[in-house]
Design an enzyme around this catalytic site. Structure first.
Site, PDB file in Angstrom:
ATOM      1  N   HIS A   1       0.859  -1.185   0.000  1.00 30.72           N
ATOM      2  CA  HIS A   1       0.000   0.000   0.000  1.00 30.72           C
ATOM      3  C   HIS A   1       0.897   1.237   0.000  1.00 30.72           C
ATOM      4  O   HIS A   1       1.781   1.363   0.846  1.00 30.72           O
ATOM      5  CB  HIS A   1      -0.855   0.043   1.268  1.00 30.72           C
ATOM      6  CG  HIS A   1      -2.045  -0.852   1.250  1.00 30.72           C
ATOM      7  ND1 HIS A   1      -1.955  -2.204   1.012  1.00 30.72           N
ATOM      8  CD2 HIS A   1      -3.372  -0.586   1.467  1.00 30.72           C
ATOM      9  CE1 HIS A   1      -3.176  -2.726   1.077  1.00 30.72           C
ATOM     10  NE2 HIS A   1      -4.051  -1.765   1.346  1.00 30.72           N
TER      11      HIS A   1
ATOM     12  N   GLU B   1      -1.697   6.487  -1.247  1.00 36.98           N
ATOM     13  CA  GLU B   1      -3.111   6.727  -0.925  1.00 36.98           C
ATOM     14  C   GLU B   1      -3.137   7.945  -0.011  1.00 36.98           C
ATOM     15  O   GLU B   1      -3.623   9.000  -0.361  1.00 36.98           O
ATOM     16  CB  GLU B   1      -3.721   5.502  -0.236  1.00 36.98           C
ATOM     17  CG  GLU B   1      -5.167   5.680   0.182  1.00 36.98           C
ATOM     18  CD  GLU B   1      -5.685   4.542   1.082  1.00 36.98           C
ATOM     19  OE1 GLU B   1      -6.915   4.421   1.203  1.00 36.98           O
ATOM     20  OE2 GLU B   1      -4.871   3.787   1.655  1.00 36.98           O
TER      21      GLU B   1
ATOM     22  N   ASP C   1     -11.439  -2.640  -2.226  1.00 39.69           N
ATOM     23  CA  ASP C   1     -10.729  -2.346  -0.975  1.00 39.69           C
ATOM     24  C   ASP C   1     -11.456  -2.952   0.231  1.00 39.69           C
ATOM     25  O   ASP C   1     -11.100  -4.026   0.693  1.00 39.69           O
ATOM     26  CB  ASP C   1     -10.564  -0.828  -0.841  1.00 39.69           C
ATOM     27  CG  ASP C   1      -9.425  -0.424   0.078  1.00 39.69           C
ATOM     28  OD1 ASP C   1      -8.662  -1.296   0.522  1.00 39.69           O
ATOM     29  OD2 ASP C   1      -9.273   0.797   0.333  1.00 39.69           O
ATOM     30  N   ASP C   2     -12.447  -2.239   0.769  1.00 42.17           N
ATOM     31  CA  ASP C   2     -13.256  -2.701   1.915  1.00 42.17           C
ATOM     32  C   ASP C   2     -14.711  -2.378   1.576  1.00 42.17           C
ATOM     33  O   ASP C   2     -15.270  -1.401   2.084  1.00 42.17           O
ATOM     34  CB  ASP C   2     -12.851  -1.960   3.199  1.00 42.17           C
ATOM     35  CG  ASP C   2     -11.362  -2.094   3.494  1.00 42.17           C
ATOM     36  OD1 ASP C   2     -10.962  -3.122   4.055  1.00 42.17           O
ATOM     37  OD2 ASP C   2     -10.604  -1.161   3.150  1.00 42.17           O
TER      38      ASP C   2
END
Length: 331
Positions: free
Chosen positions: A192, A195, A273-274
């Site tokens: 990651h 972001e 993602d979620d």
């Protein structure tokens, strides 16, 4: 063209973050745990910002206590994904949440998850692979324990290693030892970055962790030399536009840089993602991309081919997925 029926590949999905709220509520009730504070009146997850989201995520995860719970979670998540046309999915799983990074306990959790994934594949035709993920804000020492679990169980099902969590904590180089361990075990690598951290975080992940994919990575757009480097080196971005818009990384879909990145030759893929946290599904991601950028069947097919090429699975599995993509019209 029905966007929900289009075959899709998803490379960036957090397993616990994909847990349907009703599933977590049911589990909390079974275990007599009061999680009322993490839900809105409409039953969805409630959080204020990204850091609060992480604490709500960890509260929801707290009711997942056993290999059996994780098997049920995999079943619930894959049913939901398959309903939106997902034929192949890679999910982030963390030994921190599955047996406290003890290799023996981790194997038991893994066995349960893999069994559930096999059943879902037989029932819904969806293929799942796992990427072991260390949690950045838990620190480098815990990451080493996660990497050890990953290295010990690397194979056909655990195919990658990555890092997630609060990008404001520590630097990628702090985790280089863990990534080296995973690489030596034959695992493919992602991280990651880009972001919450700006372009520098993407450079650091590439330079210090030597990954072939970046989770998110969208803020690379702020440094066009970096964008050109991503394109030239063939680095694939696991882009999650709905997540970025919901969390306020970008104010609106039509201001999201996915199209600009693509136009400059960067390999982009689309993921959720979620999903329940961000009120999205793979169908909704596709609908919003169609609306914001005029993407059609050919664009979505190209995105799927990019994801297939970047997938952390073996060639036999890729051939199986390729056939599913070819069976669907994409002109």
């Amino acid at each position: 063209m029905s966007l929900s029926e289009l075959p899709k590949l998803e490379l960036h999905l957090h397993l616990e973050g994909a847990a349907p709220p009703a599933f977590i509520r049911g589990l909390a009730k079974e275990k007599s745990v009061d999680l009322s504070g993490i839900f809105r009146e409409d039953g969805s997850y409630a959080y204020r910002d990204f850091v609060h989201f992480l604490s709500v995520y960890e509260a929801a995860t707290s009711v997942l206590k056993s290999p059996e719970d994780y098997a049920r979670l995999v079943t619930a998540v894959l049913e939901e994904s398959a309903a939106h046309g997902v034929v192949y999915c890679e999910t982030f799983v963390s030994p921190d949440f599955c047996g406290g990074s003890d290799v023996g306990a981790w194997r038991e959790y893994l066995h349960a998850m893999q069994d559930a994934a096999d059943r879902a594949e037989a029932q819904h035709g969806i293929i799942l692979r796992g990427i072991v993920t260390c949690i950045r804000h838990f620190g480098p020492e815990k990451a080493k324990a996660s990497a050890r679990c990953a290295a010990e169980t690397a194979g056909d099902w655990i195919t990658g290693f990555g890092i997630a969590g609060d990008e404001g904590q520590g630097k990628p180089r702090d985790f280089a030892y863990s990534f080296d361990m995973a690489r030596e075990a034959g695992l493919r690598l992602t991280a990651h970055a880009g972001e919450w951290g700006g372009p520098q975080s993407v450079k650091d992940a590439l330079d210090d962790l030597k990954v072939e994919r970046i989770g998110h990575g969208v803020r690379a757009i702020e440094d066009l030399a970096l964008v050109d480097r991503l394109a030239e080196d063939g680095i694939t971005l696991e882009v999650c536009p709905g997540s970025n818009v919901t969390l306020g990384v970008y104010p609106k879909w039509d201001q999201h840089p996915i199209q600009k990145l693509r136009e400059r030759g960067v390999k982009v893929t689309v993921s959720t993602d979620d999903p329940p946290f961000f009120h999205t599904t793979m169908t909704r991601e596709y609908e919003e991309l169609e609306r914001a950028f005029g993407w059609g069947a050919a664009d979505f097919h190209e995105i799927s081919q990019t994801a297939l090429a970047a997938a952390f699975c073996d060639e036999d599995t890729k051939a199986k997925i390729a056939k599913r993509l070819e069976d669907h019209p994409h002109e």
